[in-house]
Design a protein around this motif. Structure first.
Motif: not given
Length: 106
Positions: A83-88, A90-92, A95-99
């Motif tokens: 779960i931590i790996a998948i959420s990390s 997805l978060t990355a 963030m790339v898409l937002i930037f």
């Protein structure tokens, strides 16, 4: 002011019975205020740089929490790591898409 955002987020979560931490809601409120303000105001620059300097100390409670819930970690550790790996990841990606969207609009 930072504590006020935390307190307001915690109060909002308590009133609305949301299943997310009040500190996260407070952080989102602070982010929204910074977006509306157009940047970080001068009164927030000094305390935020102080918090960033000592950010590693904020990981101590998380480490204590891991030790406190060691039995849960041992029984569900693999699922938690997945779960931590998948959420990390997805978060990355988000963030790339937002930037990229922010750079494209400016």
């Amino acid at each position: 002011m930072l504590l006020l955002f935390w307190l307001l987020g915690s109060a909002l979560v308590a009133v609305l019975a949301w299943p997310i931490p009040g500190s996260v809601v407070g952080l989102l409120g602070l982010w929204l205020a910074l977006v509306v303000n157009g940047g970080v105001p001068d009164w927030l620059k000094k305390p935020s740089s102080l918090l960033i300097r000592y950010l590693t100390l904020l990981f101590v409670p998380a480490g204590v929490g891991l030790i406190d819930h060691w039995d849960r970690l041992m029984s569900h550790g693999i699922a938690m790591l997945v779960i931590i790996a998948i959420s990390s990841v997805l978060t990355a990606v988000v963030m790339v898409l937002i930037f990229r969207a922010g750079r494209a609009s400016s």
